[in-house]
Design an enzyme around this catalytic site. Structure first.
Site, PDB file in Angstrom:
ATOM      1  N   ASN A 247      -4.908  -8.913  -0.455  1.00 12.03           N
ATOM      2  CA  ASN A 247      -4.429  -9.966   0.295  1.00 12.03           C
ATOM      3  C   ASN A 247      -5.703 -10.605   1.517  1.00 12.03           C
ATOM      4  O   ASN A 247      -5.520 -11.670   1.468  1.00 12.03           O
ATOM      5  CB  ASN A 247      -3.106 -10.009   0.874  1.00 12.03           C
ATOM      6  CG  ASN A 247      -2.719 -11.117   2.006  1.00 12.03           C
ATOM      7  OD1 ASN A 247      -2.332 -12.230   1.424  1.00 12.03           O
ATOM      8  ND2 ASN A 247      -2.453 -10.808   3.352  1.00 12.03           N
TER       9      ASN A 247
ATOM     10  N   GLN B  89      -7.767  -9.688  10.067  1.00  8.57           N
ATOM     11  CA  GLN B  89      -7.334  -9.457   8.612  1.00  8.57           C
ATOM     12  C   GLN B  89      -7.369 -10.907   7.958  1.00  8.57           C
ATOM     13  O   GLN B  89      -6.460 -11.478   7.480  1.00  8.57           O
ATOM     14  CB  GLN B  89      -6.256  -8.675   8.408  1.00  8.57           C
ATOM     15  CG  GLN B  89      -6.258  -7.053   8.620  1.00  8.57           C
ATOM     16  CD  GLN B  89      -4.908  -6.468   8.820  1.00  8.57           C
ATOM     17  OE1 GLN B  89      -3.934  -6.901   9.210  1.00  8.57           O
ATOM     18  NE2 GLN B  89      -5.041  -5.492   8.292  1.00  8.57           N
TER      19      GLN B  89
ATOM     20  N   ASP C 106      -7.089 -13.623   5.405  1.00  6.41           N
ATOM     21  CA  ASP C 106      -6.618 -13.618   4.154  1.00  6.41           C
ATOM     22  C   ASP C 106      -7.716 -14.132   2.918  1.00  6.41           C
ATOM     23  O   ASP C 106      -8.594 -15.267   3.361  1.00  6.41           O
ATOM     24  CB  ASP C 106      -5.453 -14.650   3.857  1.00  6.41           C
ATOM     25  CG  ASP C 106      -4.063 -14.098   4.442  1.00  6.41           C
ATOM     26  OD1 ASP C 106      -4.078 -13.153   5.092  1.00  6.41           O
ATOM     27  OD2 ASP C 106      -2.923 -14.564   3.844  1.00  6.41           O
TER      28      ASP C 106
ATOM     29  N   ASP D  60      -0.496  -4.024  -2.180  1.00  2.96           N
ATOM     30  CA  ASP D  60      -0.049  -4.172  -0.701  1.00  2.96           C
ATOM     31  C   ASP D  60       0.415  -5.708  -0.581  1.00  2.96           C
ATOM     32  O   ASP D  60      -0.311  -6.749  -1.154  1.00  2.96           O
ATOM     33  CB  ASP D  60      -1.213  -4.049   0.469  1.00  2.96           C
ATOM     34  CG  ASP D  60      -0.957  -4.029   1.608  1.00  2.96           C
ATOM     35  OD1 ASP D  60      -0.122  -3.565   1.982  1.00  2.96           O
ATOM     36  OD2 ASP D  60      -1.640  -4.963   2.558  1.00  2.96           O
TER      37      ASP D  60
ATOM     38  N   GLU E 107       4.425  -4.043  -3.318  1.00  2.00           N
ATOM     39  CA  GLU E 107       5.440  -4.108  -2.002  1.00  2.00           C
ATOM     40  C   GLU E 107       5.614  -5.693  -2.044  1.00  2.00           C
ATOM     41  O   GLU E 107       5.037  -6.362  -1.745  1.00  2.00           O
ATOM     42  CB  GLU E 107       4.463  -3.635  -0.738  1.00  2.00           C
ATOM     43  CG  GLU E 107       5.246  -3.781   0.502  1.00  2.00           C
ATOM     44  CD  GLU E 107       4.402  -4.014   1.605  1.00  2.00           C
ATOM     45  OE1 GLU E 107       4.763  -3.381   2.677  1.00  2.00           O
ATOM     46  OE2 GLU E 107       3.106  -4.302   1.412  1.00  2.00           O
TER      47      GLU E 107
ATOM     48  N   ASP F  27       5.178   2.474   7.186  1.00  2.08           N
ATOM     49  CA  ASP F  27       5.692   1.398   7.997  1.00  2.08           C
ATOM     50  C   ASP F  27       6.914   1.758   8.826  1.00  2.08           C
ATOM     51  O   ASP F  27       7.459   2.683   8.749  1.00  2.08           O
ATOM     52  CB  ASP F  27       5.739   0.189   7.399  1.00  2.08           C
ATOM     53  CG  ASP F  27       4.218  -0.148   6.742  1.00  2.08           C
ATOM     54  OD1 ASP F  27       3.148   0.187   7.488  1.00  2.08           O
ATOM     55  OD2 ASP F  27       4.091  -0.794   5.541  1.00  2.08           O
TER      56      ASP F  27
HETATM   57  C1  NOJ Z   1       1.825  -3.688   4.305  1.00  2.00           C
HETATM   58  C2  NOJ Z   1       1.195  -2.180   4.811  1.00  2.00           C
HETATM   59  O1  NOJ Z   1       2.340  -1.288   4.349  1.00  2.00           O
HETATM   60  C3  NOJ Z   1       1.186  -2.123   6.365  1.00  2.00           C
HETATM   61  O2  NOJ Z   1       0.780  -1.105   6.922  1.00  2.00           O
HETATM   62  C4  NOJ Z   1      -0.057  -3.044   6.854  1.00  2.00           C
HETATM   63  O3  NOJ Z   1      -0.136  -3.342   8.052  1.00  2.00           O
HETATM   64  C5  NOJ Z   1       0.183  -4.546   6.108  1.00  2.00           C
HETATM   65  N1  NOJ Z   1       0.784  -4.476   4.641  1.00  2.00           N
HETATM   66  C6  NOJ Z   1      -1.099  -5.350   5.883  1.00  2.00           C
HETATM   67  O4  NOJ Z   1      -2.144  -4.718   4.902  1.00  2.00           O
END
Ligand code: NOJ
Length: 555
Positions: A107, A173, A175, A205, A245, A314
């Site tokens: 992403n 980060q 996109d 992810d 996810e 997480d």
């Molecule tokens: C989901 C991941 O599980 C998480 O740890 C991460 O911070 C975010 N995506 C961003 O990549």
């Protein structure tokens, strides 16, 4: 289901184990776990019965989001090893009957990725369109960020050009613009690259963010992109799978399986809804919330699957519960504000949340392995590791694996100040919770996991079977069965803190049927009318294989 199906769709009856190489075992004493360390623990994992490793990001990264901020999709973080070490891990795992899947974080990249560095150099850079830009300032009420309190909005100004770039997560980060064919090509090459090194699939992810169509971009149907990745993946490797996810309500989630078009997008998705409702059930001592999720699950084609989990790396997100339900879970499992993040999640591991009660902990894992779908474990769950409350946020649950009773848990020989993370120092410290002690102790949680998984692995109906609730009148008990052509399993779980009597009729079974207690190895009498009556202790559970005369199954 035929034997050929079970080996082709191997992930439908897998035991997936998620681990962070950095936190697993440090072989060279620099304080950071590495691939060589992991390679020496493959036998440990095989003994538990794990069949698939999910490696969290091990790519080069500045480490501002624990590796989910990648600077080279094709690289290995030099602290963790080399491509050679990676191939050794995959090869050794395969030899011991385990496949490896890796995190695919596409992403976004890190803002230090050479593509972004280039993109920022000039608006005419060939990499400018790798990312998503806007000319005008974002609206005052910017879209909510994923990390409230840690990030402000999803657009940040690039001072040099005056334009704004999109970042669904942290500001560092940016996109990727997946509407750009060159970006798609890089993603395909990344998938092809790791497949060539032997992986059997990817944990994808942040899928919904990935498919978001950036304002002004042209992308007829974003799901085409996911279908393209899937097609490409399958062309390169027929056994490979995508575990996505997607934390959304079922009716939206189902679209990511490609439910509208032949099930050709993700092969598996984590079931965030059932996970959250399961916690509500544990708190209430009442299976009803979990049952409501399981019965609301959409019908899926046979080639796709749910992935069940109790913890992941997480926060334990509760975002799909109502406000009142969330508060109820917070108060019971995370009474201290510091145990909560982003207003929606808990940064604790399971055993401390359940006050260390071995009956509740074992019941929860027994349940996990009998939910329709594939179980996914987070490293350390098999020994009942706790979080390090002194470390704030999500990092509290990402502490080093506890191999021995030494203060550092035998994770690394480096001085404390150089450790990638530190184990807890409370009742979950390595001196109390570690692999070495539990290997010696037949009654330990580790042995419980080994036994449970060995039974799970001879019961493919758990991963493949049709889910049915069994009527009975103990309100704190969930009785369900999983039925496939190979056979049928009945699972009983008592969510309550007092014993319960479970009475039910075994419908639709032939004369001479009996029930084999797979965890206790005894047979349970089935009366003439196929009536069954069983006692369950507080938080008790049973796995009952339906044994039909002449069915030829070994137990
Ligand atoms: C989901 C991941 O599980 C998480 O740890 C991460 O911070 C975010 N995506 C961003 O990549």
């Amino acid at each position: 289901m035929r034997v050929t199906d079970t080996s082709d769709l191997w992930w439908k009856s897998a035991v997936i184990y998620c681990l962070d190489v950095k936190k697993f075992l440090d072989s060279d004493g620099d304080g950071v776990g590495d691939l060589q360390g992991l390679a020496t623990r493959i036998d440990y994992l095989a003994q538990i019965g794990v069949t698939c490793l999910w490696l969290m990001p091990f790519y080069p990264s500045p480490g501002k989001d624990d590796g989910y901020d990648v600077t080279d999709f094709y690289g290995v973080d030099p602290r963790l090893g080399t491509h050679g070490d990676f191939v050794e891990v995959v090869r050794t795992a395969k030899d011991r009957g385990m496949r490896v899947i890796v995190d695919l974080v596409i992403n976004h990249t890190s803002d230090r990725h050479p593509w972004f560095v280039e993109a920022k150099r000039s608006v005419d850079s060939p990499y400018r369109d790798f990312y998503v830009w806007r000319d005008d300032p974002p609206p005052k009420n910017q879209q909510n960020t994923v990390f409230p309190g840690e990030a402000d909005g999803v657009w940040t100004k690039d001072e040099k050009s005056g334009q704004w770039y999109l970042h669904s997560f942290y500001e560092h980060q940016p996109d990727l613009n997946v509407a750009n064919p060159r970006v798609r090509d890089e993603i395909a090459k990344t998938v092809g690259f790791w497949l060539q090194l032997g992986v059997s699939g990817f944990r994808v992810d942040a899928v919904p963010f990935l498919l978001e169509v950036p304002e002004g971009a042209e992308m007829a149907n974003p799901h085409d992109f996911l279908r393209d990745i899937r097609r490409f993946l399958q062309r390169r490797s027929s056994e490979a799978m995508l575990l996505g996810e997607v934390n959304l309500p079922y009716e939206q989630q189902v679209l990511y399986f490609g439910a509208n078009d032949d099930g050709q997008e993700l092969s598996m998705q984590f079931d965030f809804v059932a996970m959250q409702r399961l916690y509500l059930s544990l708190v209430r001592g009442d299976p009803a919330p979990l049952i409501s999720a399981l019965t609301a699950r959409p019908e899926l084609p046979v080639e796709v699957q749910w992935a069940n989990f109790l913890r992941n790396p997480d926060e334990l997100t509760l975002d799909q519960l109502s406000e009142q339900e969330r508060q109820e879970v917070f108060e019971a499992l995370a009474p201290d504000e510091r145990q909560r993040v982003y207003g929606r999640g808990i940064v604790r591991r399971l055993p401390p949340m359940l006050n260390g009660d071995p009956r509740r902990i074992r019941m929860a894992y027994s349940l996990l392995f009998t939910l329709p779908g594939t179980p996914v474990l987070f490293y350390g769950e098999e020994i009942g590791m706790g979080e390090n409350a002194e470390i704030g946020g999500r990092a509290a649950v990402r502490t080093p694996m506890q191999w021995s009773g030494e203060p550092g848990g035998g994770f690394s020989g480096a001085p404390r100040r150089r450790l990638a993370s530190r184990p807890p120092s409370d009742g979950y410290a390595p001196e109390h919770v570690n692999v070495a002690d539990q290997i010696e102790d037949r009654g330990s949680l580790l042995h419980f996991f080994r036994d449970l998984i060995s039974r799970y692995r001879i019961s493919p109906e758990l991963g493949w079977g049709r889910f049915d609730l069994i009527e009975q009148d103990a309100p704190a008990v969930m009785a369900h069965s999983l039925t496939a052509d190979v056979g049928r399993m009945i699972a009983l779980h008592n969510f309550g803190d007092s014993p319960a009597t479970v009475r039910f009729r075994l419908e639709g079974e032939p004369e001479g049927v009996s029930l084999v207690d797979l965890l206790g190895a005894e047979r349970v009498d089935v009366g003439e009318q196929h009536d069954v009556s069983l006692e369950l202790p507080a938080y008790g559970f049973r796995w009952l294989r339906v044994s039909r005369p002449g069915d030829g199954r070994l137990t």
